[in-house]
Design a protein around this motif. Sequence first.
Motif, PDB file in Angstrom:
ATOM      1  N   VAL A  48      30.055  39.386  33.899  1.00  0.00           N
ATOM      2  CA  VAL A  48      30.672  38.952  32.836  1.00  0.00           C
ATOM      3  C   VAL A  48      31.666  37.798  33.338  1.00  0.00           C
ATOM      4  O   VAL A  48      32.620  37.892  33.963  1.00  0.00           O
ATOM      5  N   TYR A  49      31.374  36.452  32.993  1.00  0.00           N
ATOM      6  CA  TYR A  49      32.355  35.336  33.248  1.00  0.00           C
ATOM      7  C   TYR A  49      33.632  35.386  33.008  1.00  0.00           C
ATOM      8  O   TYR A  49      34.419  34.971  33.491  1.00  0.00           O
ATOM      9  N   PHE A  50      33.551  35.619  31.530  1.00  0.00           N
ATOM     10  CA  PHE A  50      35.112  35.906  30.969  1.00  0.00           C
ATOM     11  C   PHE A  50      34.632  36.534  29.510  1.00  0.00           C
ATOM     12  O   PHE A  50      33.561  36.702  28.981  1.00  0.00           O
ATOM     13  N   ASN A  51      35.741  37.090  29.134  1.00  0.00           N
ATOM     14  CA  ASN A  51      35.953  37.812  27.916  1.00  0.00           C
ATOM     15  C   ASN A  51      37.267  37.505  27.425  1.00  0.00           C
ATOM     16  O   ASN A  51      38.254  37.880  27.821  1.00  0.00           O
ATOM     17  N   THR A  52      37.054  36.717  26.242  1.00  0.00           N
ATOM     18  CA  THR A  52      38.699  36.308  25.612  1.00  0.00           C
ATOM     19  C   THR A  52      39.535  37.523  25.433  1.00  0.00           C
ATOM     20  O   THR A  52      40.766  37.314  25.296  1.00  0.00           O
ATOM     21  N   GLU A  53      39.093  38.561  25.253  1.00  0.00           N
ATOM     22  CA  GLU A  53      39.903  39.869  25.064  1.00  0.00           C
ATOM     23  C   GLU A  53      40.760  40.171  26.033  1.00  0.00           C
ATOM     24  O   GLU A  53      41.769  40.553  25.712  1.00  0.00           O
ATOM     25  N   ASN A  54      40.436  40.156  27.102  1.00  0.00           N
ATOM     26  CA  ASN A  54      41.186  40.419  28.401  1.00  0.00           C
ATOM     27  C   ASN A  54      41.057  39.146  29.453  1.00  0.00           C
ATOM     28  O   ASN A  54      41.534  39.425  30.605  1.00  0.00           O
ATOM     29  N   ALA A  55      40.724  38.035  29.116  1.00  0.00           N
ATOM     30  CA  ALA A  55      40.628  36.896  29.998  1.00  0.00           C
ATOM     31  C   ALA A  55      41.845  36.597  30.513  1.00  0.00           C
ATOM     32  O   ALA A  55      42.842  36.302  29.868  1.00  0.00           O
ATOM     33  N   GLU A  56      41.914  36.092  31.935  1.00  0.00           N
ATOM     34  CA  GLU A  56      43.309  35.636  32.400  1.00  0.00           C
ATOM     35  C   GLU A  56      43.067  34.144  32.709  1.00  0.00           C
ATOM     36  O   GLU A  56      43.927  33.299  32.884  1.00  0.00           O
ATOM     37  N   GLY A  57      41.961  33.689  32.606  1.00  0.00           N
ATOM     38  CA  GLY A  57      41.419  32.300  32.903  1.00  0.00           C
ATOM     39  C   GLY A  57      41.466  31.870  34.514  1.00  0.00           C
ATOM     40  O   GLY A  57      41.889  32.842  35.351  1.00  0.00           O
ATOM     41  N   GLY A  58      41.193  30.643  34.591  1.00  0.00           N
ATOM     42  CA  GLY A  58      41.579  30.034  35.988  1.00  0.00           C
ATOM     43  C   GLY A  58      40.221  30.035  36.584  1.00  0.00           C
ATOM     44  O   GLY A  58      39.030  30.201  36.163  1.00  0.00           O
ATOM     45  N   THR A  59      40.333  30.236  37.941  1.00  0.00           N
ATOM     46  CA  THR A  59      38.965  30.017  38.973  1.00  0.00           C
ATOM     47  C   THR A  59      39.177  31.297  39.831  1.00  0.00           C
ATOM     48  O   THR A  59      39.152  31.213  41.081  1.00  0.00           O
ATOM     49  N   SER A  60      39.096  32.442  39.234  1.00  0.00           N
ATOM     50  CA  SER A  60      39.084  33.672  40.074  1.00  0.00           C
ATOM     51  C   SER A  60      37.686  33.906  40.290  1.00  0.00           C
ATOM     52  O   SER A  60      36.750  33.523  39.773  1.00  0.00           O
ATOM     53  N   GLU A  61      37.461  34.957  41.251  1.00  0.00           N
ATOM     54  CA  GLU A  61      36.068  35.401  41.668  1.00  0.00           C
ATOM     55  C   GLU A  61      35.279  35.915  40.690  1.00  0.00           C
ATOM     56  O   GLU A  61      34.076  35.700  40.528  1.00  0.00           O
ATOM     57  N   ASP A  62      35.841  36.427  39.453  1.00  0.00           N
ATOM     58  CA  ASP A  62      35.175  36.926  38.407  1.00  0.00           C
ATOM     59  C   ASP A  62      34.516  35.625  37.333  1.00  0.00           C
ATOM     60  O   ASP A  62      33.488  35.959  36.865  1.00  0.00           O
ATOM     61  N   ASN A  63      35.105  34.517  37.489  1.00  0.00           N
ATOM     62  CA  ASN A  63      34.566  33.365  36.824  1.00  0.00           C
ATOM     63  C   ASN A  63      33.464  32.669  37.556  1.00  0.00           C
ATOM     64  O   ASN A  63      32.959  31.595  37.252  1.00  0.00           O
ATOM     65  N   ARG A  64      33.286  32.770  39.123  1.00  0.00           N
ATOM     66  CA  ARG A  64      32.864  32.191  39.899  1.00  0.00           C
ATOM     67  C   ARG A  64      31.174  32.235  39.735  1.00  0.00           C
ATOM     68  O   ARG A  64      30.684  33.591  39.708  1.00  0.00           O
ATOM     69  N   LEU A  65      30.406  31.229  39.711  1.00  0.00           N
ATOM     70  CA  LEU A  65      29.090  31.287  39.690  1.00  0.00           C
ATOM     71  C   LEU A  65      28.461  31.321  41.099  1.00  0.00           C
ATOM     72  O   LEU A  65      28.971  30.544  41.891  1.00  0.00           O
ATOM     73  N   ASP A  66      27.416  32.030  41.345  1.00  0.00           N
ATOM     74  CA  ASP A  66      26.946  32.275  42.565  1.00  0.00           C
ATOM     75  C   ASP A  66      25.595  31.398  42.572  1.00  0.00           C
ATOM     76  O   ASP A  66      24.591  31.704  42.062  1.00  0.00           O
ATOM     77  N   ILE A  67      25.602  30.295  43.186  1.00  0.00           N
ATOM     78  CA  ILE A  67      24.458  29.283  43.130  1.00  0.00           C
ATOM     79  C   ILE A  67      23.705  29.281  44.453  1.00  0.00           C
ATOM     80  O   ILE A  67      22.869  28.673  44.770  1.00  0.00           O
ATOM     81  N   GLY A  68      24.031  30.215  45.465  1.00  0.00           N
ATOM     82  CA  GLY A  68      23.373  30.414  46.531  1.00  0.00           C
ATOM     83  C   GLY A  68      23.908  29.234  47.511  1.00  0.00           C
ATOM     84  O   GLY A  68      23.017  28.988  48.533  1.00  0.00           O
ATOM     85  N   PHE A  69      24.876  28.695  47.294  1.00  0.00           N
ATOM     86  CA  PHE A  69      25.239  27.585  48.311  1.00  0.00           C
ATOM     87  C   PHE A  69      25.792  27.704  49.627  1.00  0.00           C
ATOM     88  O   PHE A  69      26.450  28.584  49.579  1.00  0.00           O
ATOM     89  N   LYS A  70      25.216  27.151  50.586  1.00  0.00           N
ATOM     90  CA  LYS A  70      25.808  27.360  51.914  1.00  0.00           C
ATOM     91  C   LYS A  70      26.059  25.955  52.407  1.00  0.00           C
ATOM     92  O   LYS A  70      24.924  24.999  52.461  1.00  0.00           O
ATOM     93  N   GLU A  71      27.096  25.824  53.014  1.00  0.00           N
ATOM     94  CA  GLU A  71      27.664  24.527  53.708  1.00  0.00           C
ATOM     95  C   GLU A  71      26.631  23.881  54.595  1.00  0.00           C
ATOM     96  O   GLU A  71      26.003  24.370  55.644  1.00  0.00           O
ATOM     97  N   GLY A  72      26.121  22.553  54.112  1.00  0.00           N
ATOM     98  CA  GLY A  72      25.309  21.805  55.078  1.00  0.00           C
ATOM     99  C   GLY A  72      24.020  22.451  54.926  1.00  0.00           C
ATOM    100  O   GLY A  72      22.993  21.922  55.610  1.00  0.00           O
TER     101      GLY A  72
END
Length: 199
Positions: A138-162
């Motif tokens: 769950v990326y966010f739930n406004t019932e208990n969300a703190e907002g910001g850019t925590s690991e809970d909000n992060r998308l895993d796009i499979g990115f690796k540098e370079g």
Amino acid sequence: MRKLLVLLIIMNAMLAASAAETQDGANPLATYDGYWSDSSVTNDSSAAAVFTLDLRSFRYIRFEFRKDGNAIDENEGIALSPADDGTAGADLTLHYDVVSSDDIGVYLNADGKIRRNEDGTGPVLDWSLADSADAGKVYFNTENAEGGTSEDNRLDIGFKEGDGKYSDNISLTVQTESYADLPLDSDYYANIILTIKPD
């Protein structure tokens, strides 16, 4: 008939000031330096052109929300469909193309509860955004969300540098709490915020 809740999509790209511009920007992302090499001249009328391509500062990032396969303009609203249990929801797809020489973080967040007034006065409704393929994400739930850019909000796009280009889709589900107690005299809205920042 009950008005459908409307959810607006807004992309908010927060990139470092030193980051290269996107492909639509005024400056090219990938550049080359061309010069003539004297050692490659074979006769007076021919020479080899030697070019270099520096991708160390290359960055191209594109994210696009889609519904039913069609791109959603950030100024359009997404109508949430009421369910029999008094809640509403919608299925979305987030498509991305990413090429970056630096690691980036991509986050999904809400700008608050679903509401009818920008100042937050009046009735509000909690809602959430989850990964359709991963019931536990769950990326966010406004019932208990703190907002910001925590690991809970992060998308895993499979990115690796370079490692080059990443292009894929992420299936998302928007879900509200029960709207049974909301007045029926207006539309309601909230925003999804997409944040991109260098890690």
